[in-house]
Design a protein around this motif. Structure first.
Motif, PDB file in Angstrom:
ATOM      1  N   ALA A  83       2.235   7.721  -9.785  1.00 34.15           N
ATOM      2  CA  ALA A  83       2.701   7.023 -10.990  1.00 34.15           C
ATOM      3  C   ALA A  83       1.551   6.265 -11.634  1.00 34.15           C
ATOM      4  O   ALA A  83       0.610   5.839 -10.966  1.00 34.15           O
ATOM      5  N   ASP A 131      -0.202   3.135 -13.039  1.00 31.44           N
ATOM      6  CA  ASP A 131      -0.126   1.688 -12.837  1.00 31.44           C
ATOM      7  C   ASP A 131      -0.484   1.011 -14.155  1.00 31.44           C
ATOM      8  O   ASP A 131      -1.609   0.575 -14.366  1.00 31.44           O
ATOM      9  N   LYS A 157       2.040   2.736  -2.848  1.00 33.88           N
ATOM     10  CA  LYS A 157       3.322   3.350  -2.530  1.00 33.88           C
ATOM     11  C   LYS A 157       3.667   4.518  -3.455  1.00 33.88           C
ATOM     12  O   LYS A 157       4.384   5.431  -3.058  1.00 33.88           O
ATOM     13  N   MET A 158       3.200   4.463  -4.683  1.00 30.54           N
ATOM     14  CA  MET A 158       3.508   5.519  -5.652  1.00 30.54           C
ATOM     15  C   MET A 158       2.229   5.952  -6.373  1.00 30.54           C
ATOM     16  O   MET A 158       2.063   5.722  -7.571  1.00 30.54           O
ATOM     17  N   TRP A 172       5.191  -7.132 -10.302  1.00 31.00           N
ATOM     18  CA  TRP A 172       4.746  -5.742 -10.149  1.00 31.00           C
ATOM     19  C   TRP A 172       3.874  -5.581  -8.906  1.00 31.00           C
ATOM     20  O   TRP A 172       3.934  -4.576  -8.206  1.00 31.00           O
ATOM     21  N   LYS A 173       3.053  -6.587  -8.637  1.00 30.35           N
ATOM     22  CA  LYS A 173       2.135  -6.525  -7.498  1.00 30.35           C
ATOM     23  C   LYS A 173       2.892  -6.465  -6.183  1.00 30.35           C
ATOM     24  O   LYS A 173       2.444  -5.837  -5.218  1.00 30.35           O
ATOM     25  N   PHE A 208       5.440  -4.834  -5.557  1.00 33.77           N
ATOM     26  CA  PHE A 208       5.882  -3.457  -5.302  1.00 33.77           C
ATOM     27  C   PHE A 208       4.761  -2.600  -4.728  1.00 33.77           C
ATOM     28  O   PHE A 208       5.017  -1.508  -4.214  1.00 33.77           O
ATOM     29  N   ASP A 209       3.514  -3.084  -4.863  1.00 35.35           N
ATOM     30  CA  ASP A 209       2.351  -2.336  -4.357  1.00 35.35           C
ATOM     31  C   ASP A 209       2.384  -0.893  -4.870  1.00 35.35           C
ATOM     32  O   ASP A 209       2.264   0.073  -4.101  1.00 35.35           O
ATOM     33  N   VAL A 210       2.528  -0.749  -6.170  1.00 32.94           N
ATOM     34  CA  VAL A 210       2.692   0.564  -6.806  1.00 32.94           C
ATOM     35  C   VAL A 210       1.527   1.495  -6.524  1.00 32.94           C
ATOM     36  O   VAL A 210       1.705   2.683  -6.252  1.00 32.94           O
TER      37      VAL A 210
END
Length: 299
Positions: free
Chosen positions: A276, A278, A272-273, A264-265, A267-269
């Motif tokens: 959303a 986390d 980047k998002m 998951w890390k 993806f740098d959520v």
């Protein structure tokens, strides 16, 4: 056509602004679970051998206990609540099938044993057998109320309370059972000082409002291990097996959580998002709360 395009673009722009304006707080876990790795979650060959040995012993105990006995019901109930029933699905299914086929005969055989009748009803309904709730009528008076003479049967009332939570629509006899058991069990709590395990089970079901039906299987298993250990009638081999199995499955979950956190890390959520949530750890916990068995690891 141009006007429609302009309106669409404005809508998309506003939507993007709304999405990016979400102020969700960041994950409280950070990199905590990255500390779990293959080194500290490794399951040794000795642990695997011990688990296999204990499983065989519990399997023999299950096979040697007669299907038409009260002891078999108690054993299956304990195995399920300890969270190790996934090891004995076939054996448990066969035993409960026998109980279902002989349901009426067994209820007559055990007479007015509320604890056994309620546990049998609970186990069968829990496994999808549509057994009738009318079996509890013999514990009621002519007006359909449960008889007061049951008030001192704490174990029986607790089993009835748990069974009643598997009620279907318009089963008034089970609705009344929940009300009746709640009243008498609450009043009896202060008298249970001699039986700590039973007292804690009643407190968990009523005061904390967590009957078996409402409890996440893994959380319930962890709590029941402690309660079962305090029960003087517990089976030491089953208890040891349940503890070891819980610890080994927990190691597996820790390793999975470490892997999924690392995945998951990447993806740098958070950056980047930002619109959303986390919440990958919470999602993982919800899934393992229901599907904890090793066979669901890939899912």
């Amino acid at each position: 056509m141009e006007m429609h395009s302009s309106v669409t673009n404005d809508y998309v722009k506003r939507l993007e602004e709304m999405r990016k304006s979400a102020k969700f707080h960041p994950s409280i876990w950070g990199d905590y679970f990255l500390a779990y790795n293959s080194n500290n979650t490794q399951i040794s060959s000795d642990e695997q051998e011990e688990l296999a040995k204990l499983k065989e012993m519990v399997g023999k105990l299950l096979a040697q206990t007669p299907d038409d006995s009260q002891r078999k019901l108690e054993l299956i109930d304990a195995i399920q609540r300890l969270g190790v029933d996934y090891h004995f699905e076939k054996e448990i299914d066969e035993s409960l099938r026998y109980v279902y086929v002989n349901y009426e005969q067994q209820n007559n055989k055990n007479g007015d044993d509320l604890s056994t009748v309620a546990r049998r009803f609970h186990l069968l309904r829990q496994h999808g057998y549509n057994v009738p709730s009318g079996v509890f009528q013999k514990f009621t008076d002519n007006e359909g109320n449960y008889v007061a003479s049951l008030e001192n049967n704490v174990e029986g009332l607790l089993n009835l309370y748990e069974a009643a939570h598997l009620l279907k629509h318009d089963e008034d006899i089970l609705d009344r059972a929940i009300e009746f058991c709640s009243s008498y069990l609450r009043a009896s709590l202060h008298k249970m000082t001699a039986n700590a395990s039973l007292s804690k089970r009643v407190n968990e079901a009523l005061i904390l409002n967590m009957p078996i039906r409402k409890t996440l299987p893994r959380l319930g298993a962890r709590k029941f291990v402690s309660l079962y250990e305090e029960d003087e009638s517990h089976n030491e081999i089953l208890l040891k097996f349940a503890k070891l199995d819980f610890n080994l499955v927990q190691k597996m979950h820790q390793r999975e959580l470490s892997d999924i956190t690392r995945w998951w890390k990447k993806f740098d959520v958070a950056n980047k998002m930002p619109y959303a949530r986390d919440r990958i750890v919470e999602l993982f916990m919800w899934m393992t709360g229901i599907f904890f068995e090793p066979c669901y690891a890939k899912a």
